[in-house]
Write a protein that holds these residues in place. Structure first.
Motif, PDB file in Angstrom:
ATOM      1  N   ARG A 404       9.126 117.290 133.822  1.00  0.00           N
ATOM      2  CA  ARG A 404       9.694 115.958 134.024  1.00  0.00           C
ATOM      3  C   ARG A 404      11.165 115.928 133.627  1.00  0.00           C
ATOM      4  O   ARG A 404      12.005 115.351 134.328  1.00  0.00           O
ATOM      5  N   LEU A 407      13.239 117.723 136.295  1.00  0.00           N
ATOM      6  CA  LEU A 407      13.443 116.901 137.494  1.00  0.00           C
ATOM      7  C   LEU A 407      14.462 115.805 137.233  1.00  0.00           C
ATOM      8  O   LEU A 407      15.251 115.452 138.126  1.00  0.00           O
ATOM      9  N   GLN A 408      14.473 115.249 136.029  1.00  0.00           N
ATOM     10  CA  GLN A 408      15.482 114.251 135.686  1.00  0.00           C
ATOM     11  C   GLN A 408      16.885 114.864 135.705  1.00  0.00           C
ATOM     12  O   GLN A 408      17.837 114.225 136.171  1.00  0.00           O
ATOM     13  N   VAL A 410      17.879 117.458 137.486  1.00  0.00           N
ATOM     14  CA  VAL A 410      18.239 117.706 138.884  1.00  0.00           C
ATOM     15  C   VAL A 410      18.677 116.420 139.560  1.00  0.00           C
ATOM     16  O   VAL A 410      19.700 116.381 140.280  1.00  0.00           O
ATOM     17  N   ARG A 411      17.942 115.343 139.306  1.00  0.00           N
ATOM     18  CA  ARG A 411      18.278 114.056 139.914  1.00  0.00           C
ATOM     19  C   ARG A 411      19.636 113.568 139.418  1.00  0.00           C
ATOM     20  O   ARG A 411      20.453 113.021 140.192  1.00  0.00           O
ATOM     21  N   ALA A 412      19.913 113.754 138.120  1.00  0.00           N
ATOM     22  CA  ALA A 412      21.183 113.309 137.561  1.00  0.00           C
ATOM     23  C   ALA A 412      22.346 114.101 138.154  1.00  0.00           C
ATOM     24  O   ALA A 412      23.420 113.542 138.427  1.00  0.00           O
ATOM     25  N   ARG A 414      22.458 115.451 141.124  1.00  0.00           N
ATOM     26  CA  ARG A 414      22.649 115.012 142.510  1.00  0.00           C
ATOM     27  C   ARG A 414      23.389 113.686 142.569  1.00  0.00           C
ATOM     28  O   ARG A 414      24.259 113.479 143.429  1.00  0.00           O
ATOM     29  N   GLU A 415      23.045 112.776 141.645  1.00  0.00           N
ATOM     30  CA  GLU A 415      23.709 111.468 141.640  1.00  0.00           C
ATOM     31  C   GLU A 415      25.156 111.592 141.216  1.00  0.00           C
ATOM     32  O   GLU A 415      26.002 110.804 141.624  1.00  0.00           O
TER      33      GLU A 415
END
Length: 416
Positions: A404, A407-408, A410-412, A414-415
């Motif tokens: 988890r 994934l956070q 990776v998402r950060a 990308r943003e």
């Protein structure tokens, strides 16, 4: 997940872990934990005085159940209060309960109910006491030394379970009965009071981070927010699974040994001695270990040790017990340190007490789980196998938490 390692200049600036307050707190908790370890013979005493088996599980688990129920209220009540009077009163009452067993009439119709009442009272005040101790503990641990701090503090639990059963078995023929042994144990009130008085300045301090949280409704909202906001739910689930497994082993290992021919005293002695040695010599290195790589591995080794203990040959019993101790000596402090380090200063006390709730829940539900396994026609081999499965679940929850976090990240990115 890689943890931050302080630079040499930071290490020099950081306060030391082994402060006078930490030492006093250590010994006060060490002596008071003997109050619990002396109950190693509680179930055998109940059997000796012909208590119905349906009552034994209730009487064994109710103390932990009351701690589980009471701890949240005790935590919020003590956040902005002087903890010294609560600690002293709790010590007197817990000692009084131990002293009172010898006066119970085991043939009276109300014996089980009186015993239940004593266990409830002790559970309530044990919750008050432990909430105060945990709050003081987290204030004594400097940043960057959480794993070492929890590892050293865990000696306060390990040493009683390594020593008290041996001393108890030696004293039982001398004092004559388990209630008399409980009464003699109550004299540990004296050193506990001495340590409490020496810790008075620290115990009188209130938790400045508590803010306006002065009632249980606010505490409950703050607790849920801090747990969910910090993303610690899976870590708490890992701690609960771990606690269920270790509590099951404590309660049912003697039953397994009655079937396998193993010596239950060797289990408690070898695994606790292994943990004591490892944590004493290697505690300084715990904060440098990659927690998210180590925890799943040691969970598997711990589960493997339990499978060997339950189903393996008798000659493998002691080596498997030592492997169990090695795994346990790593699993608890690394998981506890993850909770400590990922909590904010404002939520550290609340999250640390919530972590202790997981152990309370383990003490309450593990007798029920073990009893259920036996009631459906299985034996103690199956009970310990279930405990091994719980350890595997603990490692799985910790792995899912790491996934988890990844994934956070990776998402950060990308943003960004």
């Amino acid at each position: 997940m890689r943890t931050h390692s302080p630079t040499p200049s930071q290490k020099k600036a950081d306060p030391g872990l082994i402060s006078l307050d930490f030492i006093l707190l250590f010994f006060m908790t060490l002596f008071s934990n003997c109050y619990l370890s002396i109950y190693y013979c509680f179930e055998q005493w109940l059997e000796h005085v012909a208590v119905d088996p349906s009552w034994r599980g209730i009487l064994l688990g109710i103390l932990f159940g009351m701690v589980l129920v009471t701890r949240p209220f005790a935590t919020v009540f003590m956040l902005r209060r002087n903890r010294l009077p609560a600690v002293i009163v709790s010590l007197f009452i817990c000692s009084g309960v131990l002293f009172s067993y010898q006066f119970l009439d085991t043939t009276a119709p109300s014996f089980e109910w009186l015993l239940l009442a004593l266990r409830i009272v002790q559970g309530i005040f044990l919750a008050i006491y432990s909430s105060c101790v945990v709050s003081v503990l987290v204030s004594c641990i400097p940043p960057g030394q959480s794993a070492r701090g929890f590892a050293l503090f865990s000696f306060t639990t390990l040493l009683p379970y390594a020593i008290i059963p041996t001393i108890g078995e030696f004293l039982l023929p001398i004092v004559g009965s388990e209630p008399s042994l409980f009464a003699w144990t109550s004299l540990l009130l004296v050193p506990c009071l001495v340590m409490s008085i020496l810790l008075a300045p620290r115990l009188r301090q209130t938790d400045a981070a508590a803010g306006a949280t002065t009632n249980f409704a606010e505490y409950r909202k703050g607790l849920m927010h801090s747990v969910l906001h910090s993303g610690l739910s899976l870590v708490f689930a890992s701690m609960l699974s771990f606690s269920l497994a270790t509590s099951t082993c404590l309660f049912f290992m003697k039953g397994l040994c009655s079937q396998t021919g193993g010596d239950p005293a060797k289990f408690y002695f070898y695994y606790t001695t292994t943990m004591i040695v490892l944590r004493f010599f290697f505690s300084k290195r715990l904060d440098t270990l990659p927690r998210y790589r180590i925890v799943p591995i040691v969970a598997l080794t711990m589960a493997s040790a339990l499978i060997i203990i339950a189903w393996g040959p008798l000659w493998a019993y002691v080596p498997a017990t030592i492997l169990y101790g090695i795994s346990l000596s790593l699993l608890y402090p690394l998981t506890a340190a993850a909770i400590y380090d990922r909590s904010t200063p404002e939520t550290r006390t609340i999250n640390s007490n919530f972590m202790m709730l997981m152990f309370d829940a383990g003490g309450l539900f593990s007798p029920m789980i073990g009893g259920f396994v036996i009631s459906i026609g299985l034996d103690y081999h199956a009970v310990i196998t279930v405990a091994a499965g719980m350890v595997c679940m603990s490692g799985l929850f910790f792995t899912l938490d790491r996934l988890r976090l990844y994934l956070q990240e990776v998402r950060a990115r990308r943003e960004a």
